[in-house]
Design a protein around this motif. Structure first.
Motif, PDB file in Angstrom:
ATOM      1  N   SER A  32     -11.251  -0.856   3.386  1.00  0.00           N
ATOM      2  CA  SER A  32     -11.754  -1.393   4.654  1.00  0.00           C
ATOM      3  C   SER A  32     -11.190  -1.595   5.572  1.00  0.00           C
ATOM      4  CB  SER A  32     -12.922  -2.523   4.096  1.00  0.00           C
ATOM      5  OG  SER A  32     -13.728  -1.999   3.051  1.00  0.00           O
ATOM      6  N   LEU A  33     -10.396  -0.928   6.037  1.00  0.00           N
ATOM      7  CA  LEU A  33      -9.377  -0.934   7.459  1.00  0.00           C
ATOM      8  C   LEU A  33     -10.119  -0.351   8.546  1.00  0.00           C
ATOM      9  CD1 LEU A  33      -5.845  -0.212   5.826  1.00  0.00           C
ATOM     10  CD2 LEU A  33      -6.914  -2.600   6.394  1.00  0.00           C
ATOM     11  N   THR A  34      -9.950  -0.915   9.714  1.00  0.00           N
ATOM     12  CA  THR A  34     -10.434  -0.300  10.694  1.00  0.00           C
ATOM     13  C   THR A  34      -9.582   0.072  11.793  1.00  0.00           C
ATOM     14  OG1 THR A  34     -10.791  -2.678  11.822  1.00  0.00           O
ATOM     15  CG2 THR A  34     -12.565  -1.660  10.812  1.00  0.00           C
ATOM     16  N   SER A  35      -8.197  -0.016  11.473  1.00  0.00           N
ATOM     17  CA  SER A  35      -7.182   0.345  12.224  1.00  0.00           C
ATOM     18  C   SER A  35      -5.922   0.668  11.436  1.00  0.00           C
ATOM     19  CB  SER A  35      -6.710  -0.701  13.279  1.00  0.00           C
ATOM     20  OG  SER A  35      -6.014  -1.670  12.626  1.00  0.00           O
ATOM     21  N   ASP A  36      -4.832   1.092  11.911  1.00  0.00           N
ATOM     22  CA  ASP A  36      -3.444   1.554  11.021  1.00  0.00           C
ATOM     23  C   ASP A  36      -2.747   0.391  10.850  1.00  0.00           C
ATOM     24  OD1 ASP A  36      -4.363   4.131  10.587  1.00  0.00           O
ATOM     25  OD2 ASP A  36      -2.906   4.887  11.845  1.00  0.00           O
ATOM     26  N   LEU A  37      -2.983  -0.884  11.529  1.00  0.00           N
ATOM     27  CA  LEU A  37      -2.171  -1.912  11.446  1.00  0.00           C
ATOM     28  C   LEU A  37      -2.184  -2.474   9.890  1.00  0.00           C
ATOM     29  CD1 LEU A  37      -3.278  -3.661  14.766  1.00  0.00           C
ATOM     30  CD2 LEU A  37      -1.192  -2.233  14.302  1.00  0.00           C
ATOM     31  N   ILE A  38      -1.121  -2.683   9.466  1.00  0.00           N
ATOM     32  CA  ILE A  38      -0.843  -3.311   8.162  1.00  0.00           C
ATOM     33  C   ILE A  38       0.486  -4.115   8.198  1.00  0.00           C
ATOM     34  CG2 ILE A  38      -1.696  -1.575   6.862  1.00  0.00           C
ATOM     35  CD1 ILE A  38       1.238  -0.256   6.275  1.00  0.00           C
ATOM     36  N   TYR A  39       0.604  -5.134   7.445  1.00  0.00           N
ATOM     37  CA  TYR A  39       1.748  -6.185   7.578  1.00  0.00           C
ATOM     38  C   TYR A  39       2.491  -6.329   6.100  1.00  0.00           C
ATOM     39  CZ  TYR A  39      -1.909  -8.960   5.776  1.00  0.00           C
ATOM     40  OH  TYR A  39      -2.867  -9.541   4.921  1.00  0.00           O
ATOM     41  N   PRO A  40       3.871  -6.838   6.460  1.00  0.00           N
ATOM     42  CA  PRO A  40       4.426  -6.783   5.179  1.00  0.00           C
ATOM     43  C   PRO A  40       3.737  -8.119   4.225  1.00  0.00           C
ATOM     44  CG  PRO A  40       6.016  -6.877   7.030  1.00  0.00           C
ATOM     45  CD  PRO A  40       4.693  -6.853   7.370  1.00  0.00           C
ATOM     46  N   GLY A  41       3.747  -7.634   3.120  1.00  0.00           N
ATOM     47  CA  GLY A  41       3.148  -8.700   2.023  1.00  0.00           C
ATOM     48  C   GLY A  41       1.741  -8.341   1.720  1.00  0.00           C
ATOM     49  N   GLN A  42       1.084  -7.557   2.506  1.00  0.00           N
ATOM     50  CA  GLN A  42      -0.306  -7.040   2.461  1.00  0.00           C
ATOM     51  C   GLN A  42      -0.416  -6.178   1.109  1.00  0.00           C
ATOM     52  OE1 GLN A  42      -1.826  -5.121   5.825  1.00  0.00           O
ATOM     53  NE2 GLN A  42      -4.016  -5.151   4.972  1.00  0.00           N
ATOM     54  N   GLU A  43      -1.692  -6.729   0.372  1.00  0.00           N
ATOM     55  CA  GLU A  43      -2.035  -5.848  -0.671  1.00  0.00           C
ATOM     56  C   GLU A  43      -2.798  -4.846  -0.362  1.00  0.00           C
ATOM     57  OE1 GLU A  43      -3.095  -8.096  -4.180  1.00  0.00           O
ATOM     58  OE2 GLU A  43      -0.944  -8.975  -4.352  1.00  0.00           O
ATOM     59  N   LEU A  44      -2.584  -3.601  -0.676  1.00  0.00           N
ATOM     60  CA  LEU A  44      -3.523  -2.494  -0.383  1.00  0.00           C
ATOM     61  C   LEU A  44      -3.842  -1.747  -1.728  1.00  0.00           C
ATOM     62  CD1 LEU A  44      -1.667  -0.441   2.569  1.00  0.00           C
ATOM     63  CD2 LEU A  44      -3.664  -1.994   2.471  1.00  0.00           C
ATOM     64  N   LEU A  45      -5.138  -1.363  -1.994  1.00  0.00           N
ATOM     65  CA  LEU A  45      -5.720  -0.650  -2.963  1.00  0.00           C
ATOM     66  C   LEU A  45      -5.498   0.829  -2.657  1.00  0.00           C
ATOM     67  CD1 LEU A  45      -9.074  -2.284  -3.840  1.00  0.00           C
ATOM     68  CD2 LEU A  45      -6.716  -2.384  -5.147  1.00  0.00           C
ATOM     69  N   ILE A  46      -4.707   1.539  -3.659  1.00  0.00           N
ATOM     70  CA  ILE A  46      -4.432   3.042  -3.285  1.00  0.00           C
ATOM     71  C   ILE A  46      -5.173   3.684  -4.292  1.00  0.00           C
ATOM     72  CG2 ILE A  46      -2.873   4.743  -3.565  1.00  0.00           C
ATOM     73  CD1 ILE A  46      -2.196   2.557  -1.363  1.00  0.00           C
ATOM     74  N   PRO A  47      -6.198   4.683  -3.906  1.00  0.00           N
ATOM     75  CA  PRO A  47      -7.187   5.183  -4.886  1.00  0.00           C
ATOM     76  C   PRO A  47      -6.501   6.242  -5.393  1.00  0.00           C
ATOM     77  CG  PRO A  47      -7.724   5.817  -2.503  1.00  0.00           C
ATOM     78  CD  PRO A  47      -6.506   4.695  -2.566  1.00  0.00           C
ATOM     79  N   GLU A  48      -6.984   6.710  -6.587  1.00  0.00           N
ATOM     80  CA  GLU A  48      -6.247   7.799  -7.308  1.00  0.00           C
ATOM     81  C   GLU A  48      -6.796   8.982  -6.714  1.00  0.00           C
ATOM     82  OE1 GLU A  48      -6.884   8.065 -11.675  1.00  0.00           O
ATOM     83  OE2 GLU A  48      -6.770   5.766 -11.915  1.00  0.00           O
ATOM     84  N   GLN A  49      -6.167  10.223  -7.075  1.00  0.00           N
ATOM     85  CA  GLN A  49      -6.339  11.297  -6.498  1.00  0.00           C
ATOM     86  C   GLN A  49      -7.770  11.862  -6.596  1.00  0.00           C
ATOM     87  OE1 GLN A  49      -3.122  14.142  -7.413  1.00  0.00           O
ATOM     88  NE2 GLN A  49      -1.805  13.194  -5.841  1.00  0.00           N
ATOM     89  N   GLU A  50      -8.278  11.686  -7.827  1.00  0.00           N
ATOM     90  CA  GLU A  50      -9.614  12.251  -8.209  1.00  0.00           C
ATOM     91  C   GLU A  50     -10.863  11.324  -7.450  1.00  0.00           C
ATOM     92  OE1 GLU A  50     -10.638  10.102 -12.408  1.00  0.00           O
ATOM     93  OE2 GLU A  50      -9.240  11.803 -12.554  1.00  0.00           O
ATOM     94  N   GLU A  51     -10.538  10.099  -7.343  1.00  0.00           N
ATOM     95  CA  GLU A  51     -11.391   9.173  -6.474  1.00  0.00           C
ATOM     96  C   GLU A  51     -11.420   9.632  -4.997  1.00  0.00           C
ATOM     97  OE1 GLU A  51     -10.539   4.981  -6.707  1.00  0.00           O
ATOM     98  OE2 GLU A  51      -9.857   5.316  -8.734  1.00  0.00           O
ATOM     99  N   GLN A  52     -10.286   9.860  -4.321  1.00  0.00           N
ATOM    100  CA  GLN A  52      -9.913  10.472  -3.153  1.00  0.00           C
ATOM    101  C   GLN A  52     -10.652  11.820  -2.932  1.00  0.00           C
ATOM    102  OE1 GLN A  52      -6.405  11.190  -0.439  1.00  0.00           O
ATOM    103  NE2 GLN A  52      -6.424  12.850  -1.686  1.00  0.00           N
ATOM    104  N   ALA A  53     -10.808  12.714  -3.962  1.00  0.00           N
ATOM    105  CA  ALA A  53     -11.467  13.936  -3.844  1.00  0.00           C
ATOM    106  C   ALA A  53     -13.114  13.911  -3.738  1.00  0.00           C
ATOM    107  CB  ALA A  53     -11.099  14.878  -4.896  1.00  0.00           C
ATOM    108  N   GLN A  54     -13.506  12.681  -4.431  1.00  0.00           N
ATOM    109  CA  GLN A  54     -14.948  12.584  -4.415  1.00  0.00           C
ATOM    110  C   GLN A  54     -15.525  11.886  -3.035  1.00  0.00           C
ATOM    111  OE1 GLN A  54     -15.528  10.019  -7.825  1.00  0.00           O
ATOM    112  NE2 GLN A  54     -15.103  11.796  -9.166  1.00  0.00           N
ATOM    113  N   GLU A  55     -14.476  11.510  -2.218  1.00  0.00           N
ATOM    114  CA  GLU A  55     -14.951  10.721  -0.834  1.00  0.00           C
ATOM    115  C   GLU A  55     -15.196  11.805   0.008  1.00  0.00           C
ATOM    116  OE1 GLU A  55     -11.601   8.520   0.116  1.00  0.00           O
ATOM    117  OE2 GLU A  55     -11.929   7.010  -1.649  1.00  0.00           O
ATOM    118  N   THR A  56     -16.117  11.514   0.975  1.00  0.00           N
ATOM    119  CA  THR A  56     -16.632  12.373   1.848  1.00  0.00           C
ATOM    120  C   THR A  56     -15.931  11.643   3.365  1.00  0.00           C
ATOM    121  OG1 THR A  56     -18.735  13.147   1.007  1.00  0.00           O
ATOM    122  CG2 THR A  56     -18.523  13.553   3.302  1.00  0.00           C
ATOM    123  N   VAL A  57     -15.048  12.463   4.001  1.00  0.00           N
ATOM    124  CA  VAL A  57     -14.534  11.939   5.257  1.00  0.00           C
ATOM    125  C   VAL A  57     -14.691  13.014   6.323  1.00  0.00           C
ATOM    126  CG1 VAL A  57     -12.189  11.323   6.245  1.00  0.00           C
ATOM    127  CG2 VAL A  57     -12.541  10.933   3.698  1.00  0.00           C
TER     128      VAL A  57
END
Length: 196
Positions: A32-57
């Motif tokens: 749920s990021l609204t920008s590209d700003l991230i910071y050291p120590g932040q935890e990010l969820l990385i979707p699997e490739q198959e999850e990514q393929a189902q998303e509509t962008v």
């Protein structure tokens, strides 16, 4: 199932997306990021490739490049990835809505400057050189680039230069005839920009 990534100093969404072979948009959506700003120590969820393929962008339709291109593993330094991300932001801010060739040309001009002795010799210094790019002055350089801007940036990064070495570009509608830039020999026009 998504994995968790702990952001390290110097990482960008672009470099993380390459590491996990998922799109920047998929990482943004999963967190749920609204920008590209991230910071050291932040935890990010990385979707699997198959999850990514189902998303509509919703993004621009990407043109195919002759033979395509891939990012060979281990061939880019962290600095390269940061430079590519910054250059994509410049391309998006300066040339979104322009033909793909025009977006590649904008990226190529910046890279030509980095190689030229009269300009700063790093992407960051060339982008942020005072008085050079309107998006730096007005803050639009901080907008999130779309996939087309990244694709155009990568085409230029890999050597495409529709301008044949141009060091300047501008929109002739926005630049008055009295400006010094009109003293430069114009090489060509692509879309709404001229290149010199």
């Amino acid at each position: 199932m998504a994995v968790t990534h702990l952001v390290e100093t110097g990482e960008t969404l672009w470099s993380i997306s390459l590491k996990y072979d998922v799109s920047v948009e998929a990482i943004r959506m999963a967190n749920s990021l609204t920008s590209d700003l991230i910071y050291p120590g932040q935890e990010l969820l990385i979707p699997e490739q198959e999850e990514q393929a189902q998303e509509t962008v919703t993004t621009a339709t990407l043109p195919s490049l002759e033979g395509g291109f891939a990012l060979p593993e281990g061939s880019y330094t962290q600095q390269d990835l940061e430079d590519i991300a910054l250059l994509a932001r410049l391309v998006f801010a300066e040339a979104r809505g322009e033909p793909f060739e025009g977006q590649v040309a904008v990226a190529a001009v910046l890279l030509n400057r980095v190689k030229h002795p009269e300009f700063p010799n790093t992407v960051w210094a060339a982008v942020y050189q005072p008085g050079q790019f309107e998006p730096v002055a007005n803050g639009s350089i901080n907008q999130i680039p779309n996939n087309l801007a990244y694709l155009a940036t990568m085409a230029a990064w890999l050597g495409s230069d529709p301008t044949s070495g141009a060091l300047f570009f501008w929109n002739p509608v926005k630049v008055p005839a009295s400006s010094w830039v009109w003293t430069l020999p114009v090489k060509l026009q692509i879309g709404g920009h001229v290149f010199a």
